[in-house]
Design an enzyme around this catalytic site. Structure first.
Site, PDB file in Angstrom:
ATOM      1  N   SER A  71      29.384  26.197  34.379  1.00 16.64           N
ATOM      2  CA  SER A  71      28.668  24.936  34.129  1.00 16.64           C
ATOM      3  C   SER A  71      27.845  25.028  32.854  1.00 16.64           C
ATOM      4  CB  SER A  71      27.725  24.640  35.304  1.00 16.64           C
ATOM      5  OG  SER A  71      26.815  23.627  34.925  1.00 16.64           O
ATOM      6  N   SER A 130      21.750  11.168  41.533  1.00 14.09           N
ATOM      7  CA  SER A 130      22.984  11.607  42.185  1.00 14.09           C
ATOM      8  C   SER A 130      23.829  12.545  41.345  1.00 14.09           C
ATOM      9  CB  SER A 130      23.850  10.404  42.558  1.00 14.09           C
ATOM     10  OG  SER A 130      23.600  10.056  43.856  1.00 14.09           O
ATOM     11  N   SER A 131      23.177  13.464  40.656  1.00 11.95           N
ATOM     12  CA  SER A 131      23.963  14.462  39.933  1.00 11.95           C
ATOM     13  C   SER A 131      24.816  15.251  40.931  1.00 11.95           C
ATOM     14  CB  SER A 131      23.046  15.395  39.141  1.00 11.95           C
ATOM     15  OG  SER A 131      22.088  15.982  40.001  1.00 11.95           O
ATOM     16  N   ASP A 176      25.301   7.719  48.043  1.00 12.06           N
ATOM     17  CA  ASP A 176      25.617   8.311  46.740  1.00 12.06           C
ATOM     18  C   ASP A 176      27.115   8.325  46.439  1.00 12.06           C
ATOM     19  OD1 ASP A 176      22.902   8.600  46.794  1.00 12.06           O
ATOM     20  OD2 ASP A 176      22.924  10.741  47.150  1.00 12.06           O
TER      21      ASP A 176
END
Ligand code: GLA
Length: 392
Positions: A71, A130-131, A176
């Site tokens: 990431s 809402s990552s 979400d």
């Protein structure tokens, strides 16, 4: 689209050599909820928009049954494990959301290959946008495409929801993933979490802009009081259901029934129910306002929702209150409230597009005066749902 292309480039840059032909790139948005705060797990109506920022994921199948996650948002060693080592609530790390999506896909669809997954998000992390759902949804959407499966969107929403509740261990509702998957450009969703009915109401860009401000205070969803709120609502529902057997969910509680039976609830339970009952009324006022072109009515419902979240649901912070106050002080702002679960994170405001320039200057200035902290105003248009991006 500009930010999307740079997001794809940044994700691509996580791998030094070029990708094999089997690599595919996907995007899923984040979301801001404008009304219906904490109503999803109570069976009420939620009114979110998908955002033009979100998560890009590049998926590369591998043949050795292993998973490797990289990431851009969490630099450091990649996280590696075998597919058969996935276990619910294994460990709370950033890759849990990807792991949950793969675990559920494996359970529901059978064969899932080993994978290298590269992710990059241009959303603030753990800030109520809402990552986490964005990364779960992009993984599920991408996996379905990679496997050549035609998966109905409602199934993808349910799997993403189960990934969060069963694998990650946060007892959130369906808001979400539903907002991420069902977003439409320049439209607000009106989703009934009890019946699953969805409507898309116009939010024309020449009449309304959506601003998001980060308080700079990070919230910890799983470790926070979120699950406690879910519990408090569930226990209130259990008490009330004994008195009102036809009650289908807490959001269907009528004001007069609440007043008649409130004595059976603890003081904390009464405050949580007060929020739910009043928030349901606000979603009704807000959608009527929007349908009548009354953005002032819509905005007033948002502002009243914030007061209720602060006083009765007790999920605000002094920083979120200061941001809401700063927003409301600017001419052309219709309303503002915290977005997401609360306990830190972001606020959202709706304003007239002509007010954007003044708002973007004034709000950070007032916020710094009030708290000594910095913020910046991010302006969004409601965006569409997940998509595949070309890697060429
Ligand atoms: C978090 C949860 C959602 C919803 C909101 C509050 O974002 O993940 O399911 O409960 O809080 O509206």
């Amino acid at each position: 689209m500009g930010s999307h292309l740079s997001l794809l480039d940044a994700t691509r840059a996580l791998r030094e050599t070029s990708f094999p032909d089997s690599a595919r790139a996907f995007f899923a948005p984040g979301r801001a909820n404008l009304l219906g705060a904490h109503l999803d797990y109570n069976g009420g109506v939620v009114m979110p928009v998908a955002l033009s920022k979100g998560t890009c994921a590049i998926l590369v199948p591998r043949s050795d049954g292993r998973l490797r996650f990289v990431s851009a948002n969490f630099p450091g060693e990649p996280i590696e494990l075998a597919l058969d080592a996935l276990r619910p609530q294994r460990e709370e790390v950033w890759s849990s959301y990807l792991e949950g999506a793969i675990y559920l896909a494996q359970q529901e669809w059978g064969e899932v290959p080993g994978l290298d997954i590269y992710v990059d998000a241009d959303l603030p992390m753990a800030r109520g946008l809402s990552s986490s759902a964005s990364v779960q949804c992009v993984a599920l959407f991408g996996l379905a495409r990679l496997l050549g499966r035609e998966v109905p969107v409602q199934e993808l929403i349910q799997l993403a929801h189960r990934s969060e509740t069963e694998y990650v261990g946060v007892q959130c509702g369906v808001l979400d993933p539903m907002a991420v998957f069902l977003g439409q450009p320049d439209r607000l969703m009106h989703y009934d979490c009890f019946t699953g009915e969805v409507e898309h109401l116009p939010l024309p860009a020449d009449q309304v802009a959506i601003a998001v401000m980060d308080s700079g205070v990070k919230r910890e969803l799983a470790g926070s009081a979120f699950n406690e709120r879910v519990q408090e609502c569930a226990s209130s529902f259990a008490v009330l259901k004994q008195q009102i057997p036809e009650l289908g969910c807490l959001a269907h509680l009528r004001r007069e029934d609440f007043e008649a039976h409130r004595g059976l609830l603890s003081a904390v339970q009464q405050r949580r129910c007060e929020h739910v009952v009043s928030e349901v009324a606000r979603t009704e006022q807000a959608s009527a306002g929007l349908r009548a072109g009354r953005l002032d009515v819509f905005g007033a419902a948002m502002t009243a929702a914030h007061a209720s979240l602060r006083r009765d649901y007790e999920v605000s912070t002094p920083e979120l209150d200061a941001l809401v106050e700063a927003a409301l002080a600017v001419d052309g702002c219709y309303g503002s409230r915290l977005t997401g679960a609360g306990f830190g994170g972001c606020t959202v405001a709706v304003l007239h597009p002509d007010a954007i320039a003044g708002f973007s200057e004034e709000v950070p200035r007032r916020y710094r005066e009030a708290t000594g902290r910095d913020t910046e105003v991010m302006i969004f248009r409601p965006a569409g749902g997940p998509a595949e991006w070309s890697l060429d």
